[in-house]
Design a protein around this motif. Structure first.
Motif, mmCIF file in Angstrom:
data_model
loop_
_atom_site.group_PDB
_atom_site.id
_atom_site.type_symbol
_atom_site.label_atom_id
_atom_site.label_comp_id
_atom_site.label_asym_id
_atom_site.label_seq_id
_atom_site.Cartn_x
_atom_site.Cartn_y
_atom_site.Cartn_z
ATOM 1 N N ASP A 262 18.939 40.382 22.500
ATOM 2 C CA ASP A 262 19.461 39.974 21.257
ATOM 3 C C ASP A 262 20.936 39.437 21.024
ATOM 4 O O ASP A 262 21.917 39.105 20.534
ATOM 5 C CB ASP A 262 19.087 40.371 19.794
ATOM 6 C CG ASP A 262 18.698 41.490 20.152
ATOM 7 O OD1 ASP A 262 19.162 42.404 21.186
ATOM 8 O OD2 ASP A 262 18.722 41.924 18.883
ATOM 9 N N GLU B 234 23.187 38.307 13.871
ATOM 10 C CA GLU B 234 22.131 37.670 13.346
ATOM 11 C C GLU B 234 22.061 36.690 12.458
ATOM 12 O O GLU B 234 22.497 35.875 12.145
ATOM 13 C CB GLU B 234 20.733 38.186 13.154
ATOM 14 C CG GLU B 234 19.182 37.196 13.410
ATOM 15 C CD GLU B 234 19.589 36.123 14.096
ATOM 16 O OE1 GLU B 234 18.582 34.921 13.437
ATOM 17 O OE2 GLU B 234 20.036 36.264 15.734
ATOM 18 N N TRP C 174 26.342 35.016 12.940
ATOM 19 C CA TRP C 174 26.348 34.387 14.570
ATOM 20 C C TRP C 174 27.275 33.080 13.802
ATOM 21 O O TRP C 174 28.240 32.589 14.970
ATOM 22 C CB TRP C 174 25.023 34.480 15.143
ATOM 23 C CG TRP C 174 25.665 33.425 16.687
ATOM 24 C CD1 TRP C 174 25.185 32.193 16.406
ATOM 25 C CD2 TRP C 174 25.469 34.543 17.618
ATOM 26 N NE1 TRP C 174 25.160 32.201 18.174
ATOM 27 C CE2 TRP C 174 26.261 33.065 18.710
ATOM 28 C CE3 TRP C 174 26.313 35.238 17.322
ATOM 29 C CZ2 TRP C 174 27.293 33.075 19.494
ATOM 30 C CZ3 TRP C 174 27.257 35.578 19.078
ATOM 31 C CH2 TRP C 174 26.980 34.816 19.750
ATOM 32 N N VAL D 236 18.809 38.971 6.873
ATOM 33 C CA VAL D 236 18.017 38.406 8.130
ATOM 34 C C VAL D 236 16.321 38.595 7.986
ATOM 35 O O VAL D 236 16.094 38.310 8.189
ATOM 36 C CB VAL D 236 18.030 39.825 9.477
ATOM 37 C CG1 VAL D 236 17.276 39.113 10.449
ATOM 38 C CG2 VAL D 236 19.302 39.415 9.866
#
Length: 401
Positions: free
Chosen positions: A194, A227, A230, A257
């Motif tokens: 990731d 995340e 981004w 998240v």
């Protein structure tokens, strides 16, 4: 008359060739102590060792400190190979033979932790070797037991565990350990999946690992920060500085998240339920269902895309919207059941009994004219007179103008 004998040809003169022959042979002028000389002699005459091992042991005996025979032997490889007249590979094989025989101790390299370098790897004589060479006092029986008997073959090179570098690798104080396994903290070989997208923004692997450590120091996970941000991170002019500023920010990116993942999971579940409901509706297309109270009737369209609901009190059906999930849930829960012919007949009879006043309205909707009564005729005549009077008044007003 001279009675002296004539000179023989060549007598009385020193020829240059004879002088060169005298100076062509040279030897080492080192004056060894008696105990060291005896140790080197004994090392060169151990019949149970190979010739190469005897030569190296003799060179070690010449270098060892007689006052402290168990101390480290300060001798470079070049000196020992020169005295043993061996190549570097043969020298390391000889050391393997001596170590297998229990005559030397090859200790690992010492490390200077502050400088991050490795020092020299010194050799040490064992107690058996010192007693065998006469450097320490020991009974003769121990000297005999120190060397393996001729009937006991030396172990093969493959069976010898070599702690020092092999014969193909040189070691010493000027060499660094290129692959440390104990002291140095090495990074993992692969960036997490990731976080690999950070490479497209100019992040190197070691920088990513460093940012992971910084995120841990701030109580965050770098994966959560990337995340959550981004979309903004890939549009930043200085993504490295922007990401480090995010790490110092007291926002709980993990909570963001998790909420986003929960919403995405709920949306996927709704989409899955919608697809399941559509499939369920297509399976029951064209069928009629009735509820457990026999108060409503549900008719699924021929293509499974529409649902018409009839009530006992209303003979006109109503089209339902967004009905598929609730219809599938009610049918699975047993609140609806397929209607039989008897159920349809009983439902129609209940409609006729429950709504008798709706018959004229239904007849008009079907195209039938209701009967005209006297009251209706009088009402229509009154409306006509009212219209005529209002029209005449407007006409007179227009003429007066």
């Amino acid at each position: 008359m001279s009675i002296a004998q004539r000179f023989v040809a060549g007598e009385g003169q020193v020829h240059p060739a004879d002088s060169a022959a005298l100076t062509a042979f040279r030897c080492d002028s080192t004056n060894l102590p008696w105990i060291i000389f005896r140790a080197a002699f004994r090392a060169a005459h151990i019949e149970q060792l190979p010739a190469r091992a005897r030569a190296v042991l003799s060179a070690l005996a010449r270098t060892v400190d007689a006052a402290n025979p168990f101390a480290a032997i300060f001798a470079r490889r070049e000196l020992l190979t020169g005295r043993a007249l061996q190549s570097m590979r043969t020298f390391y094989r000889s050391l393997d033979d001596l170590e297998a025989a229990g005559l030397i101790d090859r200790r690992p390299q010492a490390r200077y932790v502050e400088a991050g370098l490795f020092g020299r790897a010194y050799l040490h004589l064992t107690e058996h070797a010192a007693a065998l060479l006469g450097l320490i006092e020991s009974p003769p029986a121990q000297q005999i037991e120190a060397v393996p008997a001729p009937s006991q073959p030396l172990p093969s090179p493959a069976a010898i565990t070599v702690l020092a570098p092999s014969a193909k690798v040189a070691d010493g104080g000027i060499y660094k350990d290129l692959s440390p396994s104990v002291f140095q903290k090495r990074q993992p070989g692969q960036v997490p999946a990731d976080l690999q997208r950070l490479r497209t923004l100019g992040f190197f692997d070691f920088l990513i690992f460093k940012l992971m450590r910084e995120a841990g120091e701030h109580g965050k996970r770098l994966s959560d920060v990337v995340e959550a941000t981004w979309d903004h991170l890939k549009r930043a002019k200085a993504p490295i500085n922007y990401l480090r500023a995010l790490l110092r920010n007291p926002i709980d990116f993990g909570l963001i998240v998790r909420r986003r993942d929960a919403e995405a999971n709920a949306e996927r579940e709704r989409a899955q339920q919608q697809r399941e409901a559509e499939r369920f509706a297509r399976e029951h297309a064209g069928r009629t269902f009735i509820d457990v109270d026999n108060a409503r009737q549900f008719v699924v369209g021929a293509a499974g895309e529409s649902l018409t609901i009839f009530s006992v009190t209303e003979r006109v059906g109503r089209q339902a919207t967004g009905w598929m999930p609730s219809f599938a849930s009610a049918l699975k829960a047993g609140k609806l059941r397929p209607a039989t012919a008897l159920d349809l007949e009983q439902f129609a009879e209940a409609q006729r009994r429950a709504a008798p006043s709706a018959q004229p309205m239904l007849s008009s909707l079907a195209g039938e004219r209701p009967p005209v009564t006297a009251s209706v005729r009088d009402h229509i005549a009154g409306l006509r007179q009212l219209v005529k009077a209002r029209t005449a008044g407007e006409f007179n007003t227009a003429i007066g103008r």
